[in-house]
Design a protein around this motif. Structure first.
Motif, PDB file in Angstrom:
ATOM      1  N   VAL A   9      12.640  21.918  -0.796  1.00  0.00           N
ATOM      2  CA  VAL A   9      13.521  22.839  -1.498  1.00  0.00           C
ATOM      3  C   VAL A   9      12.722  24.103  -1.813  1.00  0.00           C
ATOM      4  O   VAL A   9      11.704  24.031  -2.503  1.00  0.00           O
ATOM      5  N   PRO A  10      13.176  25.257  -1.296  1.00  0.00           N
ATOM      6  CA  PRO A  10      12.451  26.502  -1.565  1.00  0.00           C
ATOM      7  C   PRO A  10      12.348  26.792  -3.066  1.00  0.00           C
ATOM      8  O   PRO A  10      13.240  26.442  -3.840  1.00  0.00           O
ATOM      9  N   ASP A  11      11.255  27.421  -3.466  1.00  0.00           N
ATOM     10  CA  ASP A  11      11.003  27.720  -4.879  1.00  0.00           C
ATOM     11  C   ASP A  11      12.101  28.557  -5.521  1.00  0.00           C
ATOM     12  O   ASP A  11      12.360  28.422  -6.712  1.00  0.00           O
ATOM     13  N   GLU A  12      12.747  29.408  -4.739  1.00  0.00           N
ATOM     14  CA  GLU A  12      13.760  30.301  -5.311  1.00  0.00           C
ATOM     15  C   GLU A  12      15.097  29.605  -5.589  1.00  0.00           C
ATOM     16  O   GLU A  12      15.987  30.176  -6.208  1.00  0.00           O
ATOM     17  N   GLU A  13      15.249  28.360  -5.154  1.00  0.00           N
ATOM     18  CA  GLU A  13      16.507  27.647  -5.376  1.00  0.00           C
ATOM     19  C   GLU A  13      16.609  27.187  -6.826  1.00  0.00           C
ATOM     20  O   GLU A  13      15.612  26.836  -7.454  1.00  0.00           O
ATOM     21  N   ASN A  14      17.815  27.175  -7.349  1.00  0.00           N
ATOM     22  CA  ASN A  14      18.090  26.766  -8.718  1.00  0.00           C
ATOM     23  C   ASN A  14      18.268  25.242  -8.733  1.00  0.00           C
ATOM     24  O   ASN A  14      19.333  24.725  -8.399  1.00  0.00           O
ATOM     25  N   LEU A  15      17.208  24.542  -9.132  1.00  0.00           N
ATOM     26  CA  LEU A  15      17.225  23.076  -9.101  1.00  0.00           C
ATOM     27  C   LEU A  15      18.213  22.490 -10.100  1.00  0.00           C
ATOM     28  O   LEU A  15      18.818  21.442  -9.831  1.00  0.00           O
ATOM     29  N   GLU A  16      18.392  23.152 -11.237  1.00  0.00           N
ATOM     30  CA  GLU A  16      19.357  22.652 -12.222  1.00  0.00           C
ATOM     31  C   GLU A  16      20.776  22.715 -11.653  1.00  0.00           C
ATOM     32  O   GLU A  16      21.543  21.755 -11.761  1.00  0.00           O
ATOM     33  N   PHE A  17      21.127  23.834 -11.028  1.00  0.00           N
ATOM     34  CA  PHE A  17      22.448  23.992 -10.416  1.00  0.00           C
ATOM     35  C   PHE A  17      22.625  22.975  -9.287  1.00  0.00           C
ATOM     36  O   PHE A  17      23.672  22.327  -9.174  1.00  0.00           O
ATOM     37  N   ARG A  18      21.592  22.797  -8.487  1.00  0.00           N
ATOM     38  CA  ARG A  18      21.618  21.822  -7.389  1.00  0.00           C
ATOM     39  C   ARG A  18      21.924  20.425  -7.932  1.00  0.00           C
ATOM     40  O   ARG A  18      22.756  19.693  -7.388  1.00  0.00           O
TER      41      ARG A  18
END
Length: 179
Positions: A123-132
């Motif tokens: 998962v790229p660093d710029e992705e929003n893990l909370e939203f995911r």
């Protein structure tokens, strides 16, 4: 047989669609509406707005309604409801239910890929893990608690590496569809 691959972002949907296109000869594959619409010149907010998720759902519905009988879709109609709900805005459930049930009956299977620990896809660093994670939780709830949204589509949760996922899909569909 029409198959949709469902899940949050960065769970391996596209990789599975690509692998299935090799394993299932004669199937037409359809990329995510987001990417297809971008190719057509549409630009999205980041993240997309609820209205943009609805636009993607409508686009997917048009793909499903005009698709050949042997098709694989990168996303299911329920994905867009999950994304819209994860935005935290009030949405009209009856409106979304109407949009989803338009074409979901044309799908034979929805294969849902939940987030796994550890992740199968970087998962790229710029992705929003909370939203995911929120999208994943909502999809899990929708697939387990929303028979009225699913119509006749059968939902199967799959996991594992790409070869395990392909095998799970092939185990659920008719042997005549295998290459």
């Amino acid at each position: 047989m029409r198959i949709a691959i469902s899940g949050s972002f960065c769970v391996g949907k596209t990789s599975l669609v690509e692998s299935l296109s090799t394993a299932l000869k004669g199937y037409e594959t359809f990329s995510e509406p987001y990417h297809l619409m971008e190719e057509d010149g549409h630009s999205f907010s980041h993240p997309p707005t609820v209205d943009e998720y609805e636009d993607q759902l409508n686009y997917l519905n048009s793909l499903i309604s005009s698709s050949p009988s042997l098709s694989i879709f990168d996303r299911s109609p329920l994905d867009f409801l999950a994304f819209a709900k994860a935005q935290g805005e009030d949405i009209d459930p009856s409106h979304w239910q109407e949009l989803i049930t338009e074409e979901i009956d044309a799908l034979d299977y929805i294969f849902y890929i939940p987030i796994e620990q550890p992740d199968r896809i970087e998962v790229p660093d710029e992705e929003n893990l909370e939203f995911r994670g929120q999208v994943d939780e909502i999809l899990h709830e929708l697939f387990n608690d929303s028979d009225e949204l699913l119509g006749s589509a059968r939902v199967v949760e799959i996991s594992g590496d790409i070869s395990q996922r392909v095998a799970q899909v092939l185990d659920h569909i008719a042997p005549a569809n295998r290459s």
